[in-house]
Motif scaffolding. Structure first.
Motif, PDB file in Angstrom:
ATOM      1  N   LEU A 292       2.812   2.989  11.006  1.00 22.86           N
ATOM      2  CA  LEU A 292       3.778   1.890  11.056  1.00 22.86           C
ATOM      3  C   LEU A 292       3.420   0.782  10.065  1.00 22.86           C
ATOM      4  CD1 LEU A 292       4.403   1.580  14.910  1.00 22.86           C
ATOM      5  CD2 LEU A 292       5.675   2.903  13.199  1.00 22.86           C
ATOM      6  N   ASN A 293       2.171   0.782   9.607  1.00 18.42           N
ATOM      7  CA  ASN A 293       1.749  -0.168   8.577  1.00 18.42           C
ATOM      8  C   ASN A 293       2.224   0.349   7.217  1.00 18.42           C
ATOM      9  OD1 ASN A 293       0.466  -1.866   6.771  1.00 18.42           O
ATOM     10  ND2 ASN A 293      -1.596  -1.141   7.230  1.00 18.42           N
ATOM     11  N   PRO A 294       3.153  -0.347   6.544  1.00 17.91           N
ATOM     12  CA  PRO A 294       3.675   0.156   5.270  1.00 17.91           C
ATOM     13  C   PRO A 294       2.629   0.215   4.164  1.00 17.91           C
ATOM     14  CG  PRO A 294       4.454  -2.081   5.689  1.00 17.91           C
ATOM     15  CD  PRO A 294       3.792  -1.623   6.944  1.00 17.91           C
ATOM     16  N   ASP A 295       1.541  -0.525   4.305  1.00 19.41           N
ATOM     17  CA  ASP A 295       0.491  -0.558   3.276  1.00 19.41           C
ATOM     18  C   ASP A 295      -0.723   0.291   3.646  1.00 19.41           C
ATOM     19  OD1 ASP A 295       1.923  -2.371   1.654  1.00 19.41           O
ATOM     20  OD2 ASP A 295       1.268  -4.041   2.923  1.00 19.41           O
ATOM     21  N   LEU A 296      -0.556   1.216   4.580  1.00 23.05           N
ATOM     22  CA  LEU A 296      -1.667   2.060   5.033  1.00 23.05           C
ATOM     23  C   LEU A 296      -2.260   2.846   3.867  1.00 23.05           C
ATOM     24  CD1 LEU A 296      -3.211   3.170   7.571  1.00 23.05           C
ATOM     25  CD2 LEU A 296      -1.555   5.059   7.528  1.00 23.05           C
ATOM     26  N   THR A 297      -3.582   2.881   3.786  1.00 23.12           N
ATOM     27  CA  THR A 297      -4.286   3.682   2.783  1.00 23.12           C
ATOM     28  C   THR A 297      -5.208   4.662   3.483  1.00 23.12           C
ATOM     29  OG1 THR A 297      -6.221   2.225   2.576  1.00 23.12           O
ATOM     30  CG2 THR A 297      -4.291   1.665   1.244  1.00 23.12           C
ATOM     31  N   VAL A 298      -5.690   5.642   2.740  1.00 26.29           N
ATOM     32  CA  VAL A 298      -6.605   6.614   3.321  1.00 26.29           C
ATOM     33  C   VAL A 298      -7.910   5.937   3.733  1.00 26.29           C
ATOM     34  CG1 VAL A 298      -7.741   7.345   1.171  1.00 26.29           C
ATOM     35  CG2 VAL A 298      -7.440   8.991   3.030  1.00 26.29           C
ATOM     36  N   GLN A 299      -8.273   4.866   3.032  1.00 35.06           N
ATOM     37  CA  GLN A 299      -9.472   4.107   3.407  1.00 35.06           C
ATOM     38  C   GLN A 299      -9.273   3.407   4.756  1.00 35.06           C
ATOM     39  OE1 GLN A 299      -8.080   4.016   0.386  1.00 35.06           O
ATOM     40  NE2 GLN A 299      -9.661   4.840  -0.956  1.00 35.06           N
ATOM     41  N   ASP A 300      -8.079   2.833   4.972  1.00 36.71           N
ATOM     42  CA  ASP A 300      -7.774   2.181   6.251  1.00 36.71           C
ATOM     43  C   ASP A 300      -7.857   3.178   7.406  1.00 36.71           C
ATOM     44  OD1 ASP A 300      -7.235  -0.195   4.893  1.00 36.71           O
ATOM     45  OD2 ASP A 300      -5.092   0.259   4.706  1.00 36.71           O
ATOM     46  N   LEU A 301      -7.240   4.337   7.209  1.00 34.94           N
ATOM     47  CA  LEU A 301      -7.221   5.348   8.263  1.00 34.94           C
ATOM     48  C   LEU A 301      -8.630   5.882   8.531  1.00 34.94           C
ATOM     49  CD1 LEU A 301      -5.448   6.928  10.202  1.00 34.94           C
ATOM     50  CD2 LEU A 301      -5.026   8.601   8.377  1.00 34.94           C
ATOM     51  N   ALA A 302      -9.418   6.028   7.476  1.00 36.64           N
ATOM     52  CA  ALA A 302     -10.799   6.506   7.639  1.00 36.64           C
ATOM     53  C   ALA A 302     -11.622   5.521   8.464  1.00 36.64           C
ATOM     54  CB  ALA A 302     -11.441   6.726   6.267  1.00 36.64           C
ATOM     55  N   ARG A 303     -11.414   4.232   8.218  1.00 41.20           N
ATOM     56  CA  ARG A 303     -12.141   3.216   9.002  1.00 41.20           C
ATOM     57  C   ARG A 303     -11.751   3.296  10.475  1.00 41.20           C
ATOM     58  NH1 ARG A 303     -11.655   0.004   4.244  1.00 41.20           N
ATOM     59  NH2 ARG A 303      -9.594  -0.730   4.892  1.00 41.20           N
ATOM     60  N   GLN A 304     -10.481   3.527  10.757  1.00 43.75           N
ATOM     61  CA  GLN A 304     -10.032   3.630  12.140  1.00 43.75           C
ATOM     62  C   GLN A 304     -10.657   4.840  12.839  1.00 43.75           C
ATOM     63  OE1 GLN A 304      -5.710   3.566  12.228  1.00 43.75           O
ATOM     64  NE2 GLN A 304      -5.620   1.835  10.806  1.00 43.75           N
TER      65      GLN A 304
END
Length: 383
Positions: A292-304
């Motif tokens: 739902l975050n339009p600026d999601l990156t693979v780095q963001d998802l990896a941190r989660q």
């Protein structure tokens, strides 16, 4: 009105628009000041070239200044290439190693040295009077066009790498940087092709066609510069860049294979661990809805997920055989399908739904939706 009499007026208009845009680029508040400054330099050097149609006659009494002005054309293509690098990569900086791009300018200056820069004023005037037929002019012509081919090829290769890396690491579907640079590079290529034809006609008896193409170049330059102005005004924060240190997935896979070779686990165990990780990833996407975050990156998802970004990138882009870009969009479209069919959400417009599921562009949403369902959002809702 004679074509030749229109050229100074058209070129004056193009130069005026160039100066306005350059001032805007250099003064607008933005985090991408370097790319804006490089674009401003590119535009101003083009304006200096275009100004030849009304300025050169005033510089005849200053031959050194006139030929220096002509030689500065060798800096146009490197500036455009640097602009592409600065716009694509957030960590790009001008460094001492980039000075080699001044080599064509230095070579041209050395070629002109014996018969122009090192002679007296009278000899310079005589040289300029017949400049079009000199070997130096032919050398400058060939050098300029070869230089263009080199830099435009380098720019297209940069764009290809940028798009591939972007799709592997980012979920923002607009890719405005790529689209803008691709359009700009194509337009620049087309305009330069017209210039090549124009210059070649200058060596033939077809002067009327030569004059007509000169006017066409001037009109095209004016229209393109006006397009620059509108684009810059509508997008004062151009554009989204990426980190140049992000490697392609193919490189990550090769590195992982080398690192794992000495102590590799058995293939069944590796596959079982991979499937568990995929299950964990998909469960997170459904439960936490990070897409739902339009600026999601693979780095963001990896941190989660508390995973190394490189491991997650390889998992999605290689083992799931999807770009991160497409992987995230799949969940966004599924969410949109649910909202479109939910009777309680009947008052939501398609525009509201696309923003709600993480898209930020109607065209990108419609393209992705139709790619996955074969229908437009409106058609899907009415079925």
């Amino acid at each position: 009105m004679d074509i030749r009499s229109l050229l100074p007026l058209v070129s004056l208009l193009a130069v005026f628009i160039s100066c306005i845009l350059a001032v805007f680029l250099l003064t607008v508040r933005t985090r991408s000041w370097l790319s804006n400054a490089l674009l401003a330099g590119f535009i101003l050097l083009n304006a200096l070239d275009i100004s030849s149609w009304f300025v050169n006659r005033f510089l005849v009494d200053y031959p050194t200044l006139l030929l220096l002005k002509i030689s500065l054309n060798t800096l146009i293509n490197p500036l455009f290439y640097f602009y592409a690098l600065a716009l694509c990569y957030s960590d790009f900086r001008l460094r001492a190693k980039h000075l080699w791009h001044l080599l064509p300018f230095a070579v041209l200056t050395l070629v002109l040295m014996p018969r122009f820069y090192l002679v007296d004023a009278a000899a310079k005037q005589a040289f300029l009077a017949h400049y079009g037929g000199t070997p130096e002019a032919t050398f400058s012509f060939v050098l300029g066009h070869l230089q263009f081919v080199f830099y435009i090829t380098a720019t297209f290769l940069t764009l290809r790498k940028y798009r591939r890396t972007y799709e592997e690491n980012y979920a923002d579907t607009s890719i405005i940087t790529y689209r803008w640079l691709f359009q700009l590079t194509v337009v620049d290529t087309v305009l330069h092709s017209i210039i090549v034809v124009k210059d070649l006609l200058g060596f033939t008896p077809y002067s009327q066609l030569f004059n007509g193409l000169e006017l066409l170049v001037g009109l095209n330059a004016t229209c393109i510069l006006s397009w620059f102005v509108l684009k810059a005004l509508y997008n004062p924060t151009l554009f989204r860049s990426i980190d140049s240190s992000l490697p392609p997935v193919e490189q990550l896979i090769a590195q992982a294979q080398v690192a794992a070779a000495p102590a590799a686990m058995s293939e069944p165990a590796a596959d079982q661990a991979r499937q568990a990780l995929i299950h964990r990833l998909r469960a997170h996407m459904v439960q936490a809805e990070p897409y739902l975050n339009p600026d999601l990156t693979v780095q963001d998802l990896a941190r989660q997920l508390q995973l190394p970004a490189r491991e997650l990138s390889v998992l999605i882009n290689h083992h799931l055989d999807q770009h991160f870009f497409d992987f995230v969009n799949e969940y966004r479209i599924n969410k949109a399908k649910h909202l479109l069919k939910d009777p309680s959400q009947g008052k939501l417009t398609v525009l509201e739904i696309l923003y709600a599921v993480g898209f930020n562009s109607k065209s990108s949403f419609n393209t992705s939706f139709k790619k996955q369902t074969g229908l437009t959002p409106t058609q899907y809702r009415s079925t």
